[in-house]
Design a protein around this motif. Structure first.
Motif, PDB file in Angstrom:
ATOM      1  N   PRO A  36      -1.377  -9.803   7.086  1.00 28.91           N
ATOM      2  CA  PRO A  36      -1.782  -8.500   7.602  1.00 28.91           C
ATOM      3  C   PRO A  36      -2.585  -7.672   6.596  1.00 28.91           C
ATOM      4  O   PRO A  36      -3.362  -6.812   6.997  1.00 28.91           O
ATOM      5  CB  PRO A  36      -0.463  -7.802   7.934  1.00 28.91           C
ATOM      6  CG  PRO A  36       0.555  -8.870   7.997  1.00 28.91           C
ATOM      7  CD  PRO A  36       0.077  -9.991   7.146  1.00 28.91           C
ATOM      8  N   HIS A  37      -2.415  -7.960   5.323  1.00 32.31           N
ATOM      9  CA  HIS A  37      -3.102  -7.202   4.279  1.00 32.31           C
ATOM     10  C   HIS A  37      -4.602  -7.504   4.208  1.00 32.31           C
ATOM     11  O   HIS A  37      -5.353  -6.702   3.678  1.00 32.31           O
ATOM     12  CB  HIS A  37      -2.452  -7.459   2.913  1.00 32.31           C
ATOM     13  CG  HIS A  37      -2.552  -8.871   2.445  1.00 32.31           C
ATOM     14  ND1 HIS A  37      -1.775  -9.888   2.977  1.00 32.31           N
ATOM     15  CD2 HIS A  37      -3.345  -9.447   1.521  1.00 32.31           C
ATOM     16  CE1 HIS A  37      -2.094 -11.024   2.386  1.00 32.31           C
ATOM     17  NE2 HIS A  37      -3.036 -10.787   1.498  1.00 32.31           N
ATOM     18  N   SER A  72      -5.677  -9.380  13.395  1.00 31.70           N
ATOM     19  CA  SER A  72      -4.822 -10.565  13.427  1.00 31.70           C
ATOM     20  C   SER A  72      -3.880 -10.483  14.627  1.00 31.70           C
ATOM     21  O   SER A  72      -3.115  -9.532  14.772  1.00 31.70           O
ATOM     22  CB  SER A  72      -4.020 -10.654  12.123  1.00 31.70           C
ATOM     23  OG  SER A  72      -3.252 -11.832  12.099  1.00 31.70           O
ATOM     24  N   PRO A  83       0.085  -8.001  17.672  1.00 29.81           N
ATOM     25  CA  PRO A  83      -0.325  -7.944  16.261  1.00 29.81           C
ATOM     26  C   PRO A  83       0.493  -8.943  15.438  1.00 29.81           C
ATOM     27  O   PRO A  83       1.703  -9.051  15.607  1.00 29.81           O
ATOM     28  CB  PRO A  83      -0.003  -6.509  15.851  1.00 29.81           C
ATOM     29  CG  PRO A  83      -0.021  -5.738  17.136  1.00 29.81           C
ATOM     30  CD  PRO A  83       0.502  -6.695  18.179  1.00 29.81           C
ATOM     31  N   GLU A  93       2.074 -10.674  12.025  1.00 27.64           N
ATOM     32  CA  GLU A  93       2.642 -10.255  10.743  1.00 27.64           C
ATOM     33  C   GLU A  93       2.833 -11.419   9.781  1.00 27.64           C
ATOM     34  O   GLU A  93       3.356 -11.236   8.688  1.00 27.64           O
ATOM     35  CB  GLU A  93       3.998  -9.565  10.987  1.00 27.64           C
ATOM     36  CG  GLU A  93       3.883  -8.291  11.799  1.00 27.64           C
ATOM     37  CD  GLU A  93       3.098  -7.201  11.088  1.00 27.64           C
ATOM     38  OE1 GLU A  93       3.222  -7.081   9.856  1.00 27.64           O
ATOM     39  OE2 GLU A  93       2.346  -6.473  11.773  1.00 27.64           O
TER      40      GLU A  93
END
Length: 157
Positions: free
Chosen positions: A39-40, A45, A51, A53
């Motif tokens: 996610p970073h 994504s 979403p 993770e």
């Protein structure tokens, strides 16, 4: 590259460093560029419409114009974990190039292939299609082969 070209072959591995070392020492395949994704650093994504993770590590190198990718899930749950539960580690997907992924995706969806997981890494757009059952284990990914950020490290250094 032309639309439909195979641009990547990817394997799921339990230990990324051991796999890179084996390919390098046994077959002189490499050097490998290593990344951590999650996610970073993955834009938009998504996994099964939600979403995403999950975090995973990859290593990539080029073999005769085709990118070889090794992938190790780290945390969360994704298409990679689903695959390992059903089939174990090994060949996971083949990535096909399309200059216009939206247009290609519309064609594949019209043929009954929905998106399982997707996102953007830098300028690279990717979509994993739900092909596993019809292709007897193989997942097809489509993408535009856009540029991605520099790797975290390289093996061998």
């Amino acid at each position: 590259m032309k639309d439909g070209d195979i641009i990547q072959v990817a394997h799921l591995v339990s230990d990324l460093d051991a796999a890179m070392q084996h390919y390098w020492q046994a077959f002189n395949i490499g050097p490998w560029d290593v990344y951590t994704y999650g996610p970073h650093n993955i834009i938009n994504s998504r996994y099964r419409g939600q979403p995403a993770e999950h975090v995973y590590k990859i290593a990539v190198c080029w073999v005769n114009g085709v990118q070889m990718e090794l992938m190790q899930p780290v945390s969360g749950y994704s298409i990679y974990d689903e695959y390992i539960e059903k089939h174990g580690y090994g060949l996971h997907h083949i990535k096909l190039y399309f200059a216009d992924c939206d247009q290609a995706l519309a064609r594949f969806q019209a043929r009954g292939y929905e998106v399982v997981q997707s996102g953007n890494i830098g300028d690279d757009v990717f979509y994993y299609l739900d092909t596993e059952e019809r292709f007897q284990g193989a997942v097809i990914e489509i993408g535009n082969a856009g540029s991605i950020p520099e790797p975290e490290r390289r093996y061998p250094a």
